[in-house]
Design a protein around this motif. Structure first.
Motif, mmCIF file in Angstrom:
data_model
loop_
_atom_site.group_PDB
_atom_site.id
_atom_site.type_symbol
_atom_site.label_atom_id
_atom_site.label_comp_id
_atom_site.label_asym_id
_atom_site.label_seq_id
_atom_site.Cartn_x
_atom_site.Cartn_y
_atom_site.Cartn_z
ATOM 1 N N SER A 172 -1.086 2.406 5.740
ATOM 2 C CA SER A 172 -2.328 2.029 5.073
ATOM 3 C C SER A 172 -3.472 1.915 6.071
ATOM 4 N N PRO A 173 -4.616 2.546 5.812
ATOM 5 C CA PRO A 173 -5.738 2.560 6.760
ATOM 6 C C PRO A 173 -6.244 1.173 7.101
ATOM 7 N N SER A 174 -6.751 1.044 8.293
ATOM 8 C CA SER A 174 -7.420 -0.182 8.755
ATOM 9 C C SER A 174 -6.496 -1.386 8.838
ATOM 10 N N GLY A 175 -5.185 -1.173 8.807
ATOM 11 C CA GLY A 175 -4.263 -2.295 8.902
ATOM 12 C C GLY A 175 -4.363 -3.250 7.737
ATOM 13 N N ASN A 176 -4.847 -2.761 6.610
ATOM 14 C CA ASN A 176 -4.963 -3.617 5.431
ATOM 15 C C ASN A 176 -3.725 -3.414 4.579
ATOM 16 N N TYR A 177 -2.765 -4.345 4.667
ATOM 17 C CA TYR A 177 -1.474 -4.147 4.027
ATOM 18 C C TYR A 177 -1.420 -4.673 2.598
ATOM 19 N N HIS A 178 -2.576 -4.980 2.042
ATOM 20 C CA HIS A 178 -2.715 -5.274 0.618
ATOM 21 C C HIS A 178 -3.985 -4.576 0.147
ATOM 22 N N SER A 179 -3.819 -3.470 -0.573
ATOM 23 C CA SER A 179 -4.988 -2.714 -0.978
ATOM 24 C C SER A 179 -4.649 -1.842 -2.179
ATOM 25 N N GLU A 180 -5.639 -1.087 -2.630
ATOM 26 C CA GLU A 180 -5.437 -0.156 -3.739
ATOM 27 C C GLU A 180 -4.970 1.215 -3.254
ATOM 28 N N ASP A 181 -4.476 1.285 -2.051
ATOM 29 C CA ASP A 181 -3.996 2.527 -1.453
ATOM 30 C C ASP A 181 -2.619 2.849 -2.042
ATOM 31 N N ILE A 182 -2.595 3.343 -3.266
ATOM 32 C CA ILE A 182 -1.354 3.499 -4.021
ATOM 33 C C ILE A 182 -0.341 4.399 -3.315
ATOM 34 N N LYS A 183 -0.790 5.481 -2.721
ATOM 35 C CA LYS A 183 0.162 6.446 -2.157
ATOM 36 C C LYS A 183 0.940 5.864 -0.969
#
Length: 312
Positions: free
Chosen positions: A130-141
């Motif tokens: 997940s980009p930017s080290g954000n491990y809670h996001s809307e990055d579904i893939k």
């Protein structure tokens, strides 16, 4: 005299404002550890003292559903956030479009009489990609929802009827995650009476994302690096004996078929995690935020094989 009284009142106000902040700051590490260990099993900490939470045993059911599942994240890298960059948003849109022909209103149903439900209480949990080290996001893939989609396909290919929901339960309110997912599960079970296996799919979390933590959550199966997984049991479930038996049996079966792929069962003394709702309630954690979505995805075929072997 009047001036002295005014000064005294001002001093009292200042002290009242300062004391809570100072007290919280002095003990916040221990306080965080306590809350984490008595709620959701994502982060391991030392000096656990779960006995302090025994008072919650007499709480009403609604209070339990909210208080038992609050998770405090250690470190800024684990703070839930759905504030995404443009790149993350585009990645999310692309993954939604990729699934759009299979999902209607965030739900995919692969049979007219499905037996399995896969859902995500913490839908925004993402992996190390997940980009930017954000491990809670809307990055579904790069999220647990992607892993859930793959597991749905694997189980369907083995002849199972599966429902997979990609509904967000941890946004906008993270603390209401379990009450939100409970509503979803009950709604789906009321529509599909044939479902008797409910799988809440998560990933674990570590405070430091590095090669060492990655190594502690991966293994090699058939020459392929895969994420390890584990089953979690909430010991406050009225059907805890059955929940524990399923988790233990699945763990043993997984390690018999694929040695080292399953970590030991995690017992949480003051949790329920909605495992009492379906006849067979399962909470599984696949990898962690230090493992990649590819490593988590690589373990899916083994998870599907274990579930298929056990439940058929």
């Amino acid at each position: 005299m009047r001036k002295k009284r005014i000064k005294a009142k001002l001093l009292a106000c200042v002290l009242i404002c300062m004391i809570p902040t100072t007290t919280f700051a002095m003990g916040k590490d221990d306080f965080f550890r306590y809350l984490i260990d008595s709620s959701y099993p994502e982060v391991e900490t030392e000096d656990t003292n779960e006995d302090k939470d025994s008072a919650s045993a007499d709480d009403k059911e609604n209070s339990e559903e909210s208080s038992d599942y609050i998770k405090v994240h250690v470190g800024e890298e684990n703070i839930p956030s759905l504030n995404t960059t443009d790149d993350e948003s585009n990645a999310s849109e692309e993954s939604i479009l990729a699934l759009s022909n299979q999902y209607k209103d965030n739900v995919r149903v692969t049979s007219s009489s499905p037996r399995m439900l896969i859902y995500h209480t913490h839908s925004a949990e993402t992996y190390s990609n997940s980009p930017s080290g954000n491990y809670h996001s809307e990055d579904i893939k790069n999220s647990v929802m992607q892993v859930g989609s793959l597991l749905t396909t694997e189980l369907t290919n083995k002849g199972w009827g599966v429902i997979h929901t990609t509904k967000y339960h941890d946004y906008p309110s993270y603390n209401d995650s379990y009450s939100n997912s409970l509503s979803t599960v009950k709604s789906i079970l009321s529509q599909y009476k044939s479902v008797d296996i409910a799988i809440d799919l998560h990933r674990d979390a570590v405070t430091e994302v590095n090669d060492k933590s990655n190594a502690s959550y991966t293994t090699t199966i058939n020459g392929e690096k895969v994420a390890q997984f584990c089953f979690v049991v909430g010991m406050k479930n009225e059907n805890v004996d059955k929940v524990m038996k399923i988790a233990t049996d699945l763990t043993n079966l997984a390690n018999e078929k694929y040695p080292g792929i399953a970590k030991p069962v995690v017992e949480k003394q003051y949790g329920r995690y909605n495992q009492y709702v379906a006849e067979n309630g399962i909470l599984i954690e696949v990898g962690c935020n230090a493992t990649s979505v590819e490593e988590a995805s690589a373990s899916v075929k083994y998870i599907a094989d274990v579930l298929d072997s056990y439940f058929k």
